[in-house]
Design a protein around this motif. Structure first.
Motif, PDB file in Angstrom:
ATOM      1  N   ALA A 143       0.832  -1.207   0.000  1.00  0.00           N
ATOM      2  CA  ALA A 143       0.000   0.000   0.000  1.00  0.00           C
ATOM      3  C   ALA A 143       0.864   1.254   0.000  1.00  0.00           C
ATOM      4  CB  ALA A 143      -0.924  -0.009   1.210  1.00  0.00           C
ATOM      5  N   ILE A 144       1.943   1.250   0.783  1.00  0.00           N
ATOM      6  CA  ILE A 144       2.821   2.426   0.854  1.00  0.00           C
ATOM      7  C   ILE A 144       3.558   2.632  -0.468  1.00  0.00           C
ATOM      8  CG2 ILE A 144       4.872   3.387   1.956  1.00  0.00           C
ATOM      9  CD1 ILE A 144       3.935   2.077   4.570  1.00  0.00           C
ATOM     10  N   GLU A 145       4.213   1.593  -0.952  1.00  0.00           N
ATOM     11  CA  GLU A 145       4.979   1.727  -2.189  1.00  0.00           C
ATOM     12  C   GLU A 145       4.064   1.902  -3.398  1.00  0.00           C
ATOM     13  OE1 GLU A 145       8.396  -0.744  -2.758  1.00  0.00           O
ATOM     14  OE2 GLU A 145       8.628  -1.087  -0.589  1.00  0.00           O
ATOM     15  N   GLY A 146       2.822   1.432  -3.265  1.00  0.00           N
ATOM     16  CA  GLY A 146       1.854   1.609  -4.338  1.00  0.00           C
ATOM     17  C   GLY A 146       1.216   2.977  -4.344  1.00  0.00           C
ATOM     18  N   GLY A 147       1.567   3.834  -3.379  1.00  0.00           N
ATOM     19  CA  GLY A 147       1.057   5.204  -3.359  1.00  0.00           C
ATOM     20  C   GLY A 147      -0.386   5.331  -2.938  1.00  0.00           C
ATOM     21  N   CYS A 148      -0.896   4.361  -2.170  1.00  0.00           N
ATOM     22  CA  CYS A 148      -2.303   4.368  -1.781  1.00  0.00           C
ATOM     23  C   CYS A 148      -2.578   5.383  -0.674  1.00  0.00           C
ATOM     24  CB  CYS A 148      -2.726   2.977  -1.304  1.00  0.00           C
ATOM     25  SG  CYS A 148      -2.709   1.724  -2.606  1.00  0.00           S
ATOM     26  N   ASN A 149      -3.830   5.819  -0.601  1.00  0.00           N
ATOM     27  CA  ASN A 149      -4.267   6.699   0.490  1.00  0.00           C
ATOM     28  C   ASN A 149      -4.359   5.947   1.800  1.00  0.00           C
ATOM     29  OD1 ASN A 149      -5.583   7.655  -2.150  1.00  0.00           O
ATOM     30  ND2 ASN A 149      -5.816   9.462  -0.841  1.00  0.00           N
ATOM     31  N   ALA A 150      -4.643   4.639   1.739  1.00  0.00           N
ATOM     32  CA  ALA A 150      -4.868   3.866   2.955  1.00  0.00           C
ATOM     33  C   ALA A 150      -4.755   2.386   2.640  1.00  0.00           C
ATOM     34  CB  ALA A 150      -6.239   4.178   3.552  1.00  0.00           C
ATOM     35  N   VAL A 151      -4.592   1.586   3.697  1.00  0.00           N
ATOM     36  CA  VAL A 151      -4.634   0.132   3.602  1.00  0.00           C
ATOM     37  C   VAL A 151      -5.797  -0.359   4.443  1.00  0.00           C
ATOM     38  CG1 VAL A 151      -2.951  -0.143   5.489  1.00  0.00           C
ATOM     39  CG2 VAL A 151      -3.342  -2.022   3.870  1.00  0.00           C
ATOM     40  N   ALA A 152      -6.597  -1.262   3.892  1.00  0.00           N
ATOM     41  CA  ALA A 152      -7.741  -1.828   4.601  1.00  0.00           C
ATOM     42  C   ALA A 152      -7.526  -3.323   4.762  1.00  0.00           C
ATOM     43  CB  ALA A 152      -9.039  -1.572   3.828  1.00  0.00           C
ATOM     44  N   THR A 153      -7.429  -3.761   6.008  1.00  0.00           N
ATOM     45  CA  THR A 153      -7.270  -5.193   6.247  1.00  0.00           C
ATOM     46  C   THR A 153      -7.772  -5.532   7.645  1.00  0.00           C
ATOM     47  OG1 THR A 153      -5.746  -7.069   6.008  1.00  0.00           O
ATOM     48  CG2 THR A 153      -4.830  -5.055   6.943  1.00  0.00           C
ATOM     49  N   ALA A 203       1.072  -2.511  13.876  1.00  0.00           N
ATOM     50  CA  ALA A 203       0.524  -1.185  14.184  1.00  0.00           C
ATOM     51  C   ALA A 203       1.588  -0.194  14.626  1.00  0.00           C
ATOM     52  CB  ALA A 203      -0.567  -1.308  15.252  1.00  0.00           C
ATOM     53  N   ARG A 204       2.460  -0.585  15.535  1.00  0.00           N
ATOM     54  CA  ARG A 204       3.444   0.366  16.071  1.00  0.00           C
ATOM     55  C   ARG A 204       4.464   0.790  15.020  1.00  0.00           C
ATOM     56  NH1 ARG A 204       3.184   0.951  21.592  1.00  0.00           N
ATOM     57  NH2 ARG A 204       1.907  -0.597  22.675  1.00  0.00           N
ATOM     58  N   LYS A 205       4.654  -0.026  13.998  1.00  0.00           N
ATOM     59  CA  LYS A 205       5.634   0.297  12.962  1.00  0.00           C
ATOM     60  C   LYS A 205       5.039   1.164  11.853  1.00  0.00           C
ATOM     61  CE  LYS A 205       9.142  -1.806   9.970  1.00  0.00           C
ATOM     62  NZ  LYS A 205       9.815  -3.076   9.563  1.00  0.00           N
ATOM     63  N   TYR A 206       3.718   1.006  11.583  1.00  0.00           N
ATOM     64  CA  TYR A 206       3.173   1.626  10.375  1.00  0.00           C
ATOM     65  C   TYR A 206       1.962   2.539  10.574  1.00  0.00           C
ATOM     66  CZ  TYR A 206       6.107  -1.504   7.580  1.00  0.00           C
ATOM     67  OH  TYR A 206       7.170  -2.144   7.017  1.00  0.00           O
ATOM     68  N   ALA A 207       1.329   2.543  11.751  1.00  0.00           N
ATOM     69  CA  ALA A 207       0.094   3.315  11.902  1.00  0.00           C
ATOM     70  C   ALA A 207       0.296   4.806  11.650  1.00  0.00           C
ATOM     71  CB  ALA A 207      -0.508   3.105  13.287  1.00  0.00           C
ATOM     72  N   HIS A 208       1.511   5.299  11.858  1.00  0.00           N
ATOM     73  CA  HIS A 208       1.798   6.718  11.631  1.00  0.00           C
ATOM     74  C   HIS A 208       2.350   6.977  10.230  1.00  0.00           C
ATOM     75  CE1 HIS A 208       5.419   4.724  12.979  1.00  0.00           C
ATOM     76  NE2 HIS A 208       6.158   5.736  12.559  1.00  0.00           N
ATOM     77  N   LYS A 209       2.477   5.912   9.421  1.00  0.00           N
ATOM     78  CA  LYS A 209       3.059   6.065   8.088  1.00  0.00           C
ATOM     79  C   LYS A 209       2.024   5.983   6.968  1.00  0.00           C
ATOM     80  CE  LYS A 209       7.535   4.248   9.565  1.00  0.00           C
ATOM     81  NZ  LYS A 209       8.549   3.181   9.404  1.00  0.00           N
ATOM     82  N   ILE A 210       0.908   5.318   7.250  1.00  0.00           N
ATOM     83  CA  ILE A 210      -0.173   5.230   6.271  1.00  0.00           C
ATOM     84  C   ILE A 210      -1.475   5.041   7.038  1.00  0.00           C
ATOM     85  CG2 ILE A 210       0.126   2.718   5.973  1.00  0.00           C
ATOM     86  CD1 ILE A 210      -0.786   3.108   3.032  1.00  0.00           C
ATOM     87  N   PRO A 211      -2.563   5.690   6.650  1.00  0.00           N
ATOM     88  CA  PRO A 211      -3.829   5.498   7.353  1.00  0.00           C
ATOM     89  C   PRO A 211      -4.298   4.043   7.311  1.00  0.00           C
ATOM     90  CG  PRO A 211      -3.922   7.489   6.034  1.00  0.00           C
ATOM     91  CD  PRO A 211      -2.658   6.786   5.645  1.00  0.00           C
ATOM     92  N   PHE A 212      -4.725   3.548   8.482  1.00  0.00           N
ATOM     93  CA  PHE A 212      -5.282   2.205   8.606  1.00  0.00           C
ATOM     94  C   PHE A 212      -6.800   2.255   8.508  1.00  0.00           C
ATOM     95  CE2 PHE A 212      -1.876   0.070  11.551  1.00  0.00           C
ATOM     96  CZ  PHE A 212      -0.938   0.159  10.541  1.00  0.00           C
ATOM     97  N   ILE A 213      -7.375   1.317   7.757  1.00  0.00           N
ATOM     98  CA  ILE A 213      -8.812   1.048   7.783  1.00  0.00           C
ATOM     99  C   ILE A 213      -8.974  -0.371   8.302  1.00  0.00           C
ATOM    100  CG2 ILE A 213     -10.941   0.840   6.445  1.00  0.00           C
ATOM    101  CD1 ILE A 213      -9.533   2.677   4.320  1.00  0.00           C
ATOM    102  N   VAL A 214      -9.565  -0.521   9.473  1.00  0.00           N
ATOM    103  CA  VAL A 214      -9.742  -1.849  10.063  1.00  0.00           C
ATOM    104  C   VAL A 214     -11.082  -2.421   9.621  1.00  0.00           C
ATOM    105  CG1 VAL A 214      -9.854  -3.209  12.169  1.00  0.00           C
ATOM    106  CG2 VAL A 214      -8.346  -1.235  12.067  1.00  0.00           C
ATOM    107  N   LYS A 215     -11.038  -3.548   8.929  1.00  0.00           N
ATOM    108  CA  LYS A 215     -12.266  -4.244   8.520  1.00  0.00           C
ATOM    109  C   LYS A 215     -12.780  -5.027   9.731  1.00  0.00           C
ATOM    110  CE  LYS A 215     -15.039  -5.521   5.073  1.00  0.00           C
ATOM    111  NZ  LYS A 215     -15.710  -6.695   5.585  1.00  0.00           N
TER     112      LYS A 215
END
Length: 355
Positions: free
Chosen positions: A103-113, A122-134
């Motif tokens: 998601a990050i390298e693909g230039g996405c606005n967010a990752v949903a999983t 979470a601690r490594k990436y929550a501040h680097k790309i918006p999370f959408i929790v399904k």
């Protein structure tokens, strides 16, 4: 990707898709994506400042940041379609960190999983790309398989993970849809109170919707699903691209009485053109106040062309973007990145205008 490459991908449909003028529902009737969308549409609503900030995070990230459009990577197929079947094409994605990396390298606005996937990173990436929790899923291990979306965690857990939004599915038209509507309406209310945005997968599910033609993809039925979704305050709705129309008419053949229809739904508010069918979906999302993101669909032999076509239809219809997973993750990592970029290029391309 440039315009000439896009035209090549669209092939014989290029002129029809890129030159179509939508006369059924004029674009002036709609609230269209723009850099000011949060201020002009969500701002006057009852969403609190924390929700507006979360929406700002979603719309401000990635290659489409600041445009009013969204490109989201969704990967919940490990539950929805079984992990082995989903990830055999690329076992890299059994490790959820690679989902976030794509998601990050693909230039996405967010990752949903899923809760589990995001919880481990979470601690490594929550501040680097918006999370959408399904927050709910249709698990396919019960025998025989059944179609029912069940909650896999709580909204509070999603907030604890640092999520900008929660996502959920309702199978409108299914026997279980009443329970699902109540569950997700309550979940969305809690998400808004905690400051998270809400995204609803407004899917249809009923065997009666298949009668030669698959009316799960009918503009009239999917449009009504969108309308129900925004009624429980989904900020964004996810819907499959319509391929036909007349679901209500089919279900009312013979002596049955299903729903309500008005012939003007078909003669004045839509046409057979794919952009007009998609625009009817946008119209049902409170005339575009709740952004429509269309799904990318299953992976196949012509993923790049199909993804570009879907993006053109969504954008020209007045939609808000694409949420595409399998076409990206069921191929080598770098190809997945390239596919996501090609989708985004359509939304960045000034020559692709609102019909």
């Amino acid at each position: 990707m440039n315009l000439d490459q896009l035209i090549g991908m669209l092939g014989r449909e290029a002129d029809s898709l890129l030159s179509h003028e939508s006369k059924a529902v004029p674009k002036d009737w709609l609230h269209l994506p723009s850099p000011q969308f949060i201020d002009s549409v969500y701002g006057p609503s009852d969403r609190n400042p924390q929700v507006l900030r979360s929406l700002g995070n979603l719309f401000g990230a990635g290659r489409l940041g600041g445009t009013g459009y969204l490109s989201i990577l969704p990967i919940d197929q490990g539950i929805e379609h079984s992990a082995g079947a989903s990830f055999a094409a690329n076992p890299l994605y059994f490790d959820p960190e690679n989902i976030v990396r794509l998601a990050i390298e693909g230039g996405c606005n967010a990752v949903a999983t899923t809760f589990g996937a995001l919880g481990f990173v979470a601690r490594k990436y929550a501040h680097k790309i918006p999370f959408i929790v399904k927050i709910n899923h249709n698990e396919l291990l019960t025998y025989p398989n059944k179609s029912d979306q069940i909650l896999f965690g709580t909204v509070q857990e999603a907030w604890n993970l640092g999520a900008a939004a929660v996502g959920a599915t309702i199978y409108f038209g299914s026997p279980e849809s009443g329970r699902q509507i109540v569950e997700i309406a309550k979940a969305f209310d809690e998400a808004h109170r905690l400051g998270m945005a809400t995204i609803l997968w407004c899917y249809l599910r009923n065997d009666a919707f298949k009668a030669g033609t698959d009316y799960h993809l009918a503009a009239d039925l999917t449009g009504q699903a969108n309308h129900l979704g925004v009624t429980i305050q989904a900020d964004i709705v996810k819907q499959k691209l319509p391929e036909t129309n007349g679901g209500y008419k089919m279900l009312n053949l013979g002596q049955s009485s299903y729903g309500k229809l008005d012939e003007r739904m078909y003669t004045q508010l839509a046409s057979d053109h794919p952009i007009d069918l998609c625009r009817y979906q946008v119209l049902n999302g409170f005339a575009g106040r709740a952004g429509l993101i269309n799904s990318g669909g299953a992976s196949g032999a012509n993923d790049f062309a199909e993804a570009a076509r879907t993006a053109v239809i969504n954008k020209r219809a007045g939609g808000t973007g694409l949420i595409s997973g399998r076409k990206a993750f069921q191929r080598p990592f770098e190809e997945g990145v390239k596919l996501l970029h090609s989708i985004q290029d359509v939304y960045l391309m000034p020559e692709v205008t609102i019909a």
